[in-house]
Each structure stands twice: as C-alpha cells, then as structure tokens.
Motif scaffolding. Sequence first.
Motif, PDB file in Angstrom:
ATOM      1  N   LYS A  45       0.833  -1.207   0.000  1.00  0.00           N
ATOM      2  CA  LYS A  45       0.000   0.000   0.000  1.00  0.00           C
ATOM      3  C   LYS A  45       0.866   1.255   0.000  1.00  0.00           C
ATOM      4  CE  LYS A  45      -4.197  -1.869   0.514  1.00  0.00           C
ATOM      5  NZ  LYS A  45      -5.311  -1.681  -0.439  1.00  0.00           N
ATOM      6  N   VAL A  46       1.952   1.222   0.763  1.00  0.00           N
ATOM      7  CA  VAL A  46       2.866   2.372   0.802  1.00  0.00           C
ATOM      8  C   VAL A  46       3.448   2.620  -0.585  1.00  0.00           C
ATOM      9  CG1 VAL A  46       5.027   3.257   1.769  1.00  0.00           C
ATOM     10  CG2 VAL A  46       3.407   2.056   3.241  1.00  0.00           C
ATOM     11  N   ILE A  47       3.786   1.542  -1.293  1.00  0.00           N
ATOM     12  CA  ILE A  47       4.311   1.680  -2.654  1.00  0.00           C
ATOM     13  C   ILE A  47       3.273   2.344  -3.557  1.00  0.00           C
ATOM     14  CG2 ILE A  47       4.953   0.362  -4.713  1.00  0.00           C
ATOM     15  CD1 ILE A  47       6.322  -1.650  -2.848  1.00  0.00           C
ATOM     16  N   GLN A  48       2.012   1.950  -3.425  1.00  0.00           N
ATOM     17  CA  GLN A  48       0.958   2.549  -4.247  1.00  0.00           C
ATOM     18  C   GLN A  48       0.745   4.023  -3.906  1.00  0.00           C
ATOM     19  OE1 GLN A  48      -2.650   0.015  -5.064  1.00  0.00           O
ATOM     20  NE2 GLN A  48      -1.628  -1.369  -3.632  1.00  0.00           N
ATOM     21  N   ILE A  49       0.955   4.393  -2.644  1.00  0.00           N
ATOM     22  CA  ILE A  49       0.856   5.803  -2.265  1.00  0.00           C
ATOM     23  C   ILE A  49       2.006   6.586  -2.886  1.00  0.00           C
ATOM     24  CG2 ILE A  49       0.882   7.439  -0.341  1.00  0.00           C
ATOM     25  CD1 ILE A  49      -0.375   5.189   1.382  1.00  0.00           C
ATOM     26  N   LEU A  50       3.213   6.043  -2.795  1.00  0.00           N
ATOM     27  CA  LEU A  50       4.363   6.696  -3.411  1.00  0.00           C
ATOM     28  C   LEU A  50       4.162   6.865  -4.911  1.00  0.00           C
ATOM     29  CD1 LEU A  50       7.465   5.043  -1.671  1.00  0.00           C
ATOM     30  CD2 LEU A  50       6.925   7.485  -1.713  1.00  0.00           C
ATOM     31  N   ASP A  51       3.497   5.888  -5.507  1.00  0.00           N
ATOM     32  CA  ASP A  51       3.279   5.890  -6.953  1.00  0.00           C
ATOM     33  C   ASP A  51       2.024   6.671  -7.352  1.00  0.00           C
ATOM     34  OD1 ASP A  51       4.430   5.110  -9.338  1.00  0.00           O
ATOM     35  OD2 ASP A  51       3.201   3.304  -9.527  1.00  0.00           O
ATOM     36  N   SER A  52       1.432   7.380  -6.365  1.00  0.00           N
ATOM     37  CA  SER A  52       0.247   8.239  -6.592  1.00  0.00           C
ATOM     38  C   SER A  52      -0.997   7.467  -7.008  1.00  0.00           C
ATOM     39  CB  SER A  52       0.556   9.313  -7.648  1.00  0.00           C
ATOM     40  OG  SER A  52       1.626  10.121  -7.234  1.00  0.00           O
ATOM     41  N   ARG A  53      -1.031   6.163  -6.748  1.00  0.00           N
ATOM     42  CA  ARG A  53      -2.239   5.401  -7.055  1.00  0.00           C
ATOM     43  C   ARG A  53      -3.220   5.411  -5.893  1.00  0.00           C
ATOM     44  NH1 ARG A  53       0.102  -0.230  -8.616  1.00  0.00           N
ATOM     45  NH2 ARG A  53       1.956   0.551  -7.528  1.00  0.00           N
ATOM     46  N   LEU A  54      -2.729   5.677  -4.688  1.00  0.00           N
ATOM     47  CA  LEU A  54      -3.576   5.775  -3.502  1.00  0.00           C
ATOM     48  C   LEU A  54      -3.212   7.028  -2.718  1.00  0.00           C
ATOM     49  CD1 LEU A  54      -3.541   2.079  -2.133  1.00  0.00           C
ATOM     50  CD2 LEU A  54      -5.438   3.233  -3.298  1.00  0.00           C
ATOM     51  N   GLN A  55      -4.127   7.444  -1.835  1.00  0.00           N
ATOM     52  CA  GLN A  55      -3.891   8.551  -0.924  1.00  0.00           C
ATOM     53  C   GLN A  55      -4.044   8.028   0.507  1.00  0.00           C
ATOM     54  OE1 GLN A  55      -6.035  12.261  -2.185  1.00  0.00           O
ATOM     55  NE2 GLN A  55      -6.845  10.950  -3.806  1.00  0.00           N
ATOM     56  N   TYR A  56      -3.663   8.848   1.471  1.00  0.00           N
ATOM     57  CA  TYR A  56      -3.779   8.372   2.850  1.00  0.00           C
ATOM     58  C   TYR A  56      -3.954   9.532   3.828  1.00  0.00           C
ATOM     59  CZ  TYR A  56       0.965   9.881   4.109  1.00  0.00           C
ATOM     60  OH  TYR A  56       2.080  10.637   4.391  1.00  0.00           O
ATOM     61  N   GLU A  57      -4.477   9.191   5.008  1.00  0.00           N
ATOM     62  CA  GLU A  57      -4.555  10.100   6.155  1.00  0.00           C
ATOM     63  C   GLU A  57      -3.865   9.412   7.321  1.00  0.00           C
ATOM     64  OE1 GLU A  57      -5.794  13.138   6.671  1.00  0.00           O
ATOM     65  OE2 GLU A  57      -6.669  13.516   4.691  1.00  0.00           O
ATOM     66  N   PHE A  58      -2.937  10.112   7.962  1.00  0.00           N
ATOM     67  CA  PHE A  58      -2.144   9.556   9.067  1.00  0.00           C
ATOM     68  C   PHE A  58      -2.542  10.302  10.344  1.00  0.00           C
ATOM     69  CE2 PHE A  58       2.492   8.926  10.715  1.00  0.00           C
ATOM     70  CZ  PHE A  58       2.061   7.905  11.545  1.00  0.00           C
ATOM     71  N   ILE A  59      -3.234   9.620  11.246  1.00  0.00           N
ATOM     72  CA  ILE A  59      -3.743  10.246  12.464  1.00  0.00           C
ATOM     73  C   ILE A  59      -2.982   9.676  13.657  1.00  0.00           C
ATOM     74  CG2 ILE A  59      -5.814  10.739  13.834  1.00  0.00           C
ATOM     75  CD1 ILE A  59      -7.301   9.637  11.161  1.00  0.00           C
ATOM     76  N   LYS A  60      -2.138  10.472  14.255  1.00  0.00           N
ATOM     77  CA  LYS A  60      -1.399  10.031  15.433  1.00  0.00           C
ATOM     78  C   LYS A  60      -2.287  10.180  16.661  1.00  0.00           C
ATOM     79  CE  LYS A  60       2.972  11.386  13.362  1.00  0.00           C
ATOM     80  NZ  LYS A  60       4.192  12.193  13.472  1.00  0.00           N
ATOM     81  N   THR A  61      -2.329   9.155  17.483  1.00  0.00           N
ATOM     82  CA  THR A  61      -3.280   9.159  18.592  1.00  0.00           C
ATOM     83  C   THR A  61      -2.635   9.307  19.964  1.00  0.00           C
ATOM     84  OG1 THR A  61      -3.204   6.737  18.706  1.00  0.00           O
ATOM     85  CG2 THR A  61      -4.885   7.728  17.291  1.00  0.00           C
ATOM     86  N   GLY A  62      -1.320   9.099  20.069  1.00  0.00           N
ATOM     87  CA  GLY A  62      -0.666   9.122  21.370  1.00  0.00           C
ATOM     88  C   GLY A  62      -0.134  10.490  21.761  1.00  0.00           C
ATOM     89  N   PHE A  63       0.835  10.492  22.662  1.00  0.00           N
ATOM     90  CA  PHE A  63       1.443  11.732  23.148  1.00  0.00           C
ATOM     91  C   PHE A  63       2.606  12.175  22.266  1.00  0.00           C
ATOM     92  CE2 PHE A  63      -0.617  10.326  27.074  1.00  0.00           C
ATOM     93  CZ  PHE A  63      -1.169  11.516  27.507  1.00  0.00           C
ATOM     94  N   GLU A  64       3.110  11.263  21.427  1.00  0.00           N
ATOM     95  CA  GLU A  64       4.310  11.570  20.661  1.00  0.00           C
ATOM     96  C   GLU A  64       3.994  12.447  19.455  1.00  0.00           C
ATOM     97  OE1 GLU A  64       2.203   8.700  18.486  1.00  0.00           O
ATOM     98  OE2 GLU A  64       2.739   8.739  20.594  1.00  0.00           O
ATOM     99  N   LYS A  65       4.896  13.381  19.173  1.00  0.00           N
ATOM    100  CA  LYS A  65       4.914  14.121  17.913  1.00  0.00           C
ATOM    101  C   LYS A  65       3.555  14.675  17.505  1.00  0.00           C
ATOM    102  CE  LYS A  65       8.873  11.529  16.167  1.00  0.00           C
ATOM    103  NZ  LYS A  65       9.428  10.724  15.087  1.00  0.00           N
TER     104      LYS A  65
END
Length: 427
Positions: free
Chosen positions: A301-321
């Motif tokens: 899936k990461v490869i497909q995102i890099l290749d612009s075939r997919l998109q993503y949303e990254f939601i961090k839930t903890g205390f970090e960053k």
Amino acid sequence: MENQNIESMEMDKSGPSSSNDETSFSAFFSEKRQLKLQDVWPELESSLDAYGISCAINLPQRSVTISRTPTTKGRNYYDKAKSVVELLAITQVPPHLALEVLNGNWRFHTLIKTGNQEGGFCSKFGISPDQFAKRRDWLAGSLEAISALTLCHLYVNENTAAAVGSAASVLEFRRIVENCIVSDVNPAESNNKIKKFLSYKNHVLQKRGVDYTAVLEKSGMSEVTSFGAYVAKGLSRNKEVDQAWPFVESFLEQYGISCTLHRVLRSMTFSTTRVTKDPDVMDSVGALLEVLGSTSVPGSKVIQILDSRLQYEFIKTGFEKGGLCSKFDGIEKELAKNKQRLKRNAKNLGDLLVCDVYIDRSSVVVVGSCAAGLKEMRSIVERCLVKNEDPATAVRRLRSCNKKQGSLRLSDEKQVSLMKKLEGLCL
C-alpha cells in the motif's frame, strides 16, 4: 568553556526568549520562503489567535510580525510563537512541522545560528569564513548519519541549523553542532556511531555500484535536509519494510534523494544531495515513511501511495509528535475503549467510504483513492477518539445516505455528494 557553552544551550530549548516588556517581534524571510508562508498563513494565523497572539505578513518587505494582545495566554506561548516564526522565515523546516511545534507539547525543536548574523557562532567566537565553510561542510556531510542516531528532522542552510524531534535528540544535535562549528571537531571522525553509519552507507552504495562521494559529498550546498524514521520491532514489520524498500529506494533516487535502511539501528534515513531535483518531496516522504516503519499498513500500500495510485490520512493518537493525546487533555482515559469501538466498526466504515483502516497502538491510518472519503473517515476517527462519539452512529448515518444514493460502493462523485449531506447531519 565548552561545558559552559553546552550548559547554556541546554537552557535554551524553546528558541528566542523575550523580556517581560517586549510586545512584538518581526522576522524577515527570503523570496523562496514566501510561497510556503502564504500557503500556511491562514492556519498559522488561526493557531496564534487561539493563544491570543496577533500576526501580520508584509509581502513587499518580506516580513512577519507577531504581537502580544490583552488576551495573550502567557510569555511561554509568545516565546514559542517567536521560535515558530523564525523556523518558517529563515529555515527550510516545512510549515506542517512548524505548526506541530506550535500546537503540540511533544515536538521539541532547536534553532542554532551558526554564521555571522547577530548571535551566530561565527560572530561570537571569531570564526573566519574559510573555517566556517569547512566546518559547515563537515556538518552537512554527516547530517544523514546524525538523523539515523537521533531520528530527528534536521535542516542546515547557509547560517543556521535546526532540528525537530524528541528533547534528548534535539539536545544531542545541538552538542554535535557546537562541537563542530565552535570547537573544530569533525563529527564523522570524532563520533564512532556516525563513523560506523557512514562506513555502512559506503558499503551499501558500493554493493549497488553507486559512487559514495557523488551521494554524500555536500561541500558548498546551500541547504541540506535529513531525517530519520524508526522501524518498529517485529518480524512482520521488518518483512514489510524489506519488501517495500527496493521500490522506495528507486523512487527517491529519481529525485536525487539519498536513503538508507539500517537494520541494526532499525532506522530509515533520507537526505537531500547535490543532485536533488525537488527538495519539497522530502516534506511528503517523511510522514509516509513513518507510516511504513511504525504502522500495520502493508508495504504494498505504501508503494501505491508513493506511486500516486492511492492517498492516505495519518492520524497520530498518542502523546508523541503532536498526537491527539498531546493536543486534547484527558482523552487518554477513554482512548483504549474508543479504539476498540473504532475497530469493531472499521470494516463497515471502510466499505461505505471505500478505504482501508489500520488501527495501531499509537496511530490510525486510512488508505484509499477518494480524497473526500479519506477526509470524512479522519473526521469520524477524531470525533470518536476526542469526543467519545460512537462510530456505529456514523455507520448508520452513512448507510441511510447510501441507500438514497442507490449503491453500496460509491464513486468519487457520489462520495462528494454524500459528504455534503453528512455535513448537514453534523457528523
């Protein structure tokens, strides 16, 4: 003398401090920073307003000014705002990362003036231009190795060095920079860990038939950016990273970006080089490779995102960053329960919004091809984890709207229509 200098630097973790009677601060930016500042300006203005700090941008003069108001929450917020404005104005720190520094409690940063500007190392310690050029090249050439050791985002330009990361890592970077620029110590020769990393990098490049000096020679580069991402423990994650890495490596090489997978350190590092075509690619690659290293998203899936075939949303839930727990007080008490509710409804939500949902210990990642669906899924996740809203309610509402659309799997056009209807339901 050296210990005293480092000691004073340890006290200066949040950037420039202000006197009690200071009411405004201005920073000037170069032409190449203008577009990014304009893009981030509405969000920056809104964030500063939440702390009672006003701001103004003067495009003809290329300056940003922030001011205290009667509603300013405290000097600490004002000092942090000054630091963020400086990061945006005079370094290549991307806007989204600078805003994390402003809005989050778990992003530490440092901005080190290394040149002849007021307060810079060269002006303070009488370092000549030739001496500075040599030492700055040492620092730039070691930057990818330093990012592997600290897992920080690191930025070096003509007369500043900046880092964003954990408190201990940021402080370590400050020590390395001062030792290099002030004390004439080459990091690649004095630090065994940096030396070992560079040796490993050389070995990897030789095996691939790539010229080591062509990749790592950074003498005279006006700007160098590097960052490291952690690879989580576990055979399954290592396998996913190993399978995806050849494609990641090939993709980044197209843009002239150096990258290294170090299995012993469990790190992935990335750095601009003399042949980097578009340094802004680093901004988007950083978060995506964090997804590869620390979540359950498959490498394919990461490869497909890099290749612009997919998109993503990254939601961090903890205390970090800048995760949700660092932004919203008290939600950690219900976080585990709410994540379980989210897991129970993830498949139904994914089917309705045409996306895949990956829920891990400290993040939720949504992957799909429809931007509107991903945005709505992010909203549902945040409402569940922050406001304790039951995602089952979202499923029922989505199905109700879906029946009116006449199809279970929605096209992009129908999803956009659905999103507008959902806004009226105040999902």
